[in-house]
Motif scaffolding. Structure first.
Motif, PDB file in Angstrom:
ATOM      1  N   HIS A 176     -67.978  29.762 -15.865  1.00 14.01           N
ATOM      2  CA  HIS A 176     -67.688  30.000 -14.449  1.00 14.01           C
ATOM      3  C   HIS A 176     -68.773  30.841 -13.776  1.00 14.01           C
ATOM      4  CE1 HIS A 176     -65.390  30.739 -10.780  1.00 14.01           C
ATOM      5  NE2 HIS A 176     -65.874  31.969 -10.862  1.00 14.01           N
ATOM      6  N   VAL A 177     -69.191  31.922 -14.449  1.00 13.12           N
ATOM      7  CA  VAL A 177     -70.195  32.812 -13.865  1.00 13.12           C
ATOM      8  C   VAL A 177     -71.514  32.079 -13.643  1.00 13.12           C
ATOM      9  CG1 VAL A 177     -71.571  34.894 -14.277  1.00 13.12           C
ATOM     10  CG2 VAL A 177     -69.130  34.906 -14.793  1.00 13.12           C
ATOM     11  N   VAL A 178     -71.849  31.152 -14.555  1.00 14.30           N
ATOM     12  CA  VAL A 178     -73.118  30.412 -14.439  1.00 14.30           C
ATOM     13  C   VAL A 178     -73.031  29.332 -13.368  1.00 14.30           C
ATOM     14  CG1 VAL A 178     -74.677  28.826 -15.651  1.00 14.30           C
ATOM     15  CG2 VAL A 178     -73.858  30.893 -16.790  1.00 14.30           C
ATOM     16  N   THR A 179     -71.892  28.626 -13.307  1.00 10.25           N
ATOM     17  CA  THR A 179     -71.767  27.493 -12.377  1.00 10.25           C
ATOM     18  C   THR A 179     -71.330  27.908 -10.981  1.00 10.25           C
ATOM     19  OG1 THR A 179     -69.495  27.090 -13.123  1.00 10.25           O
ATOM     20  CG2 THR A 179     -71.268  25.890 -14.260  1.00 10.25           C
ATOM     21  N   HIS A 180     -70.657  29.095 -10.860  1.00  3.64           N
ATOM     22  CA  HIS A 180     -70.171  29.588  -9.567  1.00  3.64           C
ATOM     23  C   HIS A 180     -69.248  28.571  -8.879  1.00  3.64           C
ATOM     24  CE1 HIS A 180     -73.005  32.899  -9.844  1.00  3.64           C
ATOM     25  NE2 HIS A 180     -73.961  32.023 -10.089  1.00  3.64           N
ATOM     26  N   PHE A 181     -68.347  27.986  -9.659  1.00  5.44           N
ATOM     27  CA  PHE A 181     -67.419  26.997  -9.104  1.00  5.44           C
ATOM     28  C   PHE A 181     -66.339  27.724  -8.312  1.00  5.44           C
ATOM     29  CE2 PHE A 181     -63.971  23.665  -9.961  1.00  5.44           C
ATOM     30  CZ  PHE A 181     -64.354  22.922  -8.857  1.00  5.44           C
ATOM     31  N   ILE A 182     -66.348  27.546  -6.991  1.00 10.32           N
ATOM     32  CA  ILE A 182     -65.500  28.347  -6.092  1.00 10.32           C
ATOM     33  C   ILE A 182     -64.014  28.148  -6.359  1.00 10.32           C
ATOM     34  CG2 ILE A 182     -64.906  28.778  -3.681  1.00 10.32           C
ATOM     35  CD1 ILE A 182     -67.737  27.967  -2.933  1.00 10.32           C
ATOM     36  N   GLN A 183     -63.589  26.901  -6.582  1.00 11.72           N
ATOM     37  CA  GLN A 183     -62.168  26.604  -6.732  1.00 11.72           C
ATOM     38  C   GLN A 183     -61.670  26.780  -8.166  1.00 11.72           C
ATOM     39  OE1 GLN A 183     -60.209  26.049  -4.184  1.00 11.72           O
ATOM     40  NE2 GLN A 183     -61.927  26.162  -2.756  1.00 11.72           N
ATOM     41  N   LEU A 225     -62.758  49.573  -8.667  1.00 10.55           N
ATOM     42  CA  LEU A 225     -62.336  50.382  -7.523  1.00 10.55           C
ATOM     43  C   LEU A 225     -62.915  51.791  -7.591  1.00 10.55           C
ATOM     44  CD1 LEU A 225     -58.563  49.342  -7.165  1.00 10.55           C
ATOM     45  CD2 LEU A 225     -60.435  48.814  -5.589  1.00 10.55           C
ATOM     46  N   ASN A 226     -62.924  52.355  -8.798  1.00 12.54           N
ATOM     47  CA  ASN A 226     -63.499  53.691  -8.964  1.00 12.54           C
ATOM     48  C   ASN A 226     -64.993  53.689  -8.652  1.00 12.54           C
ATOM     49  OD1 ASN A 226     -61.020  54.727  -9.721  1.00 12.54           O
ATOM     50  ND2 ASN A 226     -61.415  54.563 -11.911  1.00 12.54           N
ATOM     51  N   GLU A 227     -65.686  52.630  -9.057  1.00  8.59           N
ATOM     52  CA  GLU A 227     -67.118  52.526  -8.796  1.00  8.59           C
ATOM     53  C   GLU A 227     -67.389  52.386  -7.301  1.00  8.59           C
ATOM     54  OE1 GLU A 227     -71.086  52.578  -9.877  1.00  8.59           O
ATOM     55  OE2 GLU A 227     -69.305  52.931 -11.114  1.00  8.59           O
ATOM     56  N   LYS A 228     -66.554  51.618  -6.613  1.00  8.78           N
ATOM     57  CA  LYS A 228     -66.713  51.479  -5.161  1.00  8.78           C
ATOM     58  C   LYS A 228     -66.488  52.810  -4.446  1.00  8.78           C
ATOM     59  CE  LYS A 228     -65.396  47.964  -2.783  1.00  8.78           C
ATOM     60  NZ  LYS A 228     -64.575  46.926  -2.131  1.00  8.78           N
ATOM     61  N   ASP A 229     -65.501  53.579  -4.917  1.00  8.69           N
ATOM     62  CA  ASP A 229     -65.245  54.895  -4.328  1.00  8.69           C
ATOM     63  C   ASP A 229     -66.427  55.837  -4.530  1.00  8.69           C
ATOM     64  OD1 ASP A 229     -62.753  54.069  -3.472  1.00  8.69           O
ATOM     65  OD2 ASP A 229     -61.690  54.893  -5.210  1.00  8.69           O
ATOM     66  N   LYS A 230     -67.054  55.762  -5.717  1.00  7.36           N
ATOM     67  CA  LYS A 230     -68.220  56.615  -5.979  1.00  7.36           C
ATOM     68  C   LYS A 230     -69.369  56.256  -5.055  1.00  7.36           C
ATOM     69  CE  LYS A 230     -67.275  57.444 -10.902  1.00  7.36           C
ATOM     70  NZ  LYS A 230     -67.746  57.169 -12.285  1.00  7.36           N
ATOM     71  N   GLY A 261     -63.218  34.262 -13.995  1.00  9.00           N
ATOM     72  CA  GLY A 261     -64.541  34.204 -13.373  1.00  9.00           C
ATOM     73  C   GLY A 261     -64.673  34.949 -12.058  1.00  9.00           C
ATOM     74  N   PRO A 262     -63.784  34.722 -11.067  1.00  3.33           N
ATOM     75  CA  PRO A 262     -63.912  35.420  -9.775  1.00  3.33           C
ATOM     76  C   PRO A 262     -63.887  36.938  -9.913  1.00  3.33           C
ATOM     77  CG  PRO A 262     -62.422  33.565  -9.565  1.00  3.33           C
ATOM     78  CD  PRO A 262     -62.731  33.691 -11.025  1.00  3.33           C
ATOM     79  N   ALA A 263     -63.005  37.463 -10.768  1.00  2.00           N
ATOM     80  CA  ALA A 263     -62.939  38.914 -10.979  1.00  2.00           C
ATOM     81  C   ALA A 263     -64.206  39.418 -11.659  1.00  2.00           C
ATOM     82  CB  ALA A 263     -61.708  39.270 -11.820  1.00  2.00           C
ATOM     83  N   LEU A 264     -64.736  38.629 -12.587  1.00  2.00           N
ATOM     84  CA  LEU A 264     -65.972  39.012 -13.263  1.00  2.00           C
ATOM     85  C   LEU A 264     -67.134  39.063 -12.280  1.00  2.00           C
ATOM     86  CD1 LEU A 264     -65.723  36.863 -16.532  1.00  2.00           C
ATOM     87  CD2 LEU A 264     -65.242  39.290 -16.270  1.00  2.00           C
ATOM     88  N   GLU A 265     -67.216  38.068 -11.403  1.00  2.00           N
ATOM     89  CA  GLU A 265     -68.302  38.044 -10.414  1.00  2.00           C
ATOM     90  C   GLU A 265     -68.218  39.238  -9.465  1.00  2.00           C
ATOM     91  OE1 GLU A 265     -67.899  34.157  -8.658  1.00  2.00           O
ATOM     92  OE2 GLU A 265     -69.508  33.371  -9.902  1.00  2.00           O
ATOM     93  N   LEU A 266     -66.998  39.612  -9.089  1.00  2.00           N
ATOM     94  CA  LEU A 266     -66.805  40.772  -8.224  1.00  2.00           C
ATOM     95  C   LEU A 266     -67.325  42.044  -8.896  1.00  2.00           C
ATOM     96  CD1 LEU A 266     -65.564  42.148  -5.701  1.00  2.00           C
ATOM     97  CD2 LEU A 266     -63.413  42.285  -6.989  1.00  2.00           C
ATOM     98  N   CYS A 267     -66.986  42.209 -10.172  1.00  2.00           N
ATOM     99  CA  CYS A 267     -67.418  43.399 -10.911  1.00  2.00           C
ATOM    100  C   CYS A 267     -68.930  43.396 -11.125  1.00  2.00           C
ATOM    101  CB  CYS A 267     -66.693  43.474 -12.256  1.00  2.00           C
ATOM    102  SG  CYS A 267     -64.926  43.809 -12.105  1.00  2.00           S
ATOM    103  N   ILE A 268     -69.499  42.238 -11.376  1.00  2.11           N
ATOM    104  CA  ILE A 268     -70.950  42.147 -11.553  1.00  2.11           C
ATOM    105  C   ILE A 268     -71.664  42.557 -10.265  1.00  2.11           C
ATOM    106  CG2 ILE A 268     -72.866  40.528 -11.894  1.00  2.11           C
ATOM    107  CD1 ILE A 268     -71.049  38.994 -13.826  1.00  2.11           C
ATOM    108  N   ALA A 269     -71.098  42.148  -9.130  1.00  3.40           N
ATOM    109  CA  ALA A 269     -71.695  42.499  -7.839  1.00  3.40           C
ATOM    110  C   ALA A 269     -71.638  44.007  -7.592  1.00  3.40           C
ATOM    111  CB  ALA A 269     -70.985  41.750  -6.722  1.00  3.40           C
ATOM    112  N   ILE A 270     -70.566  44.652  -8.060  1.00  5.84           N
ATOM    113  CA  ILE A 270     -70.420  46.105  -7.858  1.00  5.84           C
ATOM    114  C   ILE A 270     -71.289  46.876  -8.844  1.00  5.84           C
ATOM    115  CG2 ILE A 270     -68.797  48.036  -7.940  1.00  5.84           C
ATOM    116  CD1 ILE A 270     -66.619  46.057  -7.063  1.00  5.84           C
ATOM    117  N   ASN A 271     -71.104  46.571 -10.136  1.00  4.35           N
ATOM    118  CA  ASN A 271     -71.889  47.216 -11.199  1.00  4.35           C
ATOM    119  C   ASN A 271     -71.684  46.430 -12.490  1.00  4.35           C
ATOM    120  OD1 ASN A 271     -73.116  48.841 -13.102  1.00  4.35           O
ATOM    121  ND2 ASN A 271     -72.266  50.747 -12.309  1.00  4.35           N
TER     122      ASN A 271
END
Length: 237
Positions: A48-55, A227-232, A100-110
């Protein structure tokens, strides 16, 4: 007397005298299947992370639900074992894709959130699993009613939060959910032992219980760290 000269008997540490040999063999199959699920789920998440399949989130959820129902409807027997293992692998793969979507979100943050969350989840799961294995039989089965009540309360509060939109309530649900899932690791492990002692040797279905516990723990810990990383980052600005 030098306490450092004492030898630790690791064989004794790995003995579960209160669990019959047949159940111990069953548990080996359960955890071997669990390891397979983890490997396949990791492959699904990577795809999922490699293909970025939205649905992928919605489709994988529907697919994994369908495979679970199919697996539930397929009786446990020697003739169906390979088929059910294939269904289990498919279920694990789609579950990984769904992360995948949650992983991509975390990768974008840190990106460091992912290994931290995985190691933390592995440590929590291992500690609570060993606690359930070493504890007296049925000692944690009383948790079933408490955990289900807590899940119902969390569900109702999540519905209510759709109207309130409170970040505090959302975070409280995350932390409470993490605690509840720790309880489910204890409960499900002892329930598997009890079922096996009573003749239920369906290790594939028992594996799903532990696999879902691990995935849910990982998801909640990952979101808490994100969430903690975003707050920092906000505080630094």
């Amino acid at each position: 007397m030098n306490i450092f000269d004492r030898k630790i008997n690791f064989d004794a540490l790995l003995k579960f005298s209160h669990i019959t040999p047949s159940t111990q063999q069953h548990l080996k199959k359960v955890y071997a299947s669990f390891a397979l699920c983890m490997f396949v789920a990791a492959a699904g998440a990577y795809v999922h992370v490699v293909t970025h399949f939205i649905q992928a989130g919605l489709l994988s959820a529907l697919g994994s639900l369908g495979l679970m129902i199919w697996l539930m409807a397929t009786p446990h027997s020697h003739e169906t074992e390979q088929k059910r293992l294939g269904l289990l692998a498919g279920f694990a793969f789609l579950t990984g894709v769904g992360l995948g979507p949650a992983l991509e979100l975390c990768i974008a943050i840190n990106p460091s959130i992912l290994p931290t969350a995985f190691m933390g989840t592995a440590m929590i799961f291992t500690c609570f699993s060993l606690s359930a294995l070493y504890a007296r039989r049925r000692s944690y089965l009383f948790l079933g009613g408490i955990l289900m009540s807590a899940m119902s309360l969390m569900f109702l509060s999540s519905l209510g939060n759709l109207f309130f939109g409170s970040i505090w309530l959302f975070q409280a649900n995350l932390y409470m959910g993490l605690l509840v899932m720790c309880g489910f690791v204890l409960f499900d492990t002892q329930l598997i032992i009890e079922k096996a002692e009573n003749g239920d040797k369906d290790y594939i279905w028992h594996c799903i219980d532990l696999f879902l516990d691990f995935v849910t723990l990982f998801r909640k810990l990952m979101l808490i760290l994100a969430l903690n990383e975003k707050d920092k980052k906000k505080e630094k600005k």
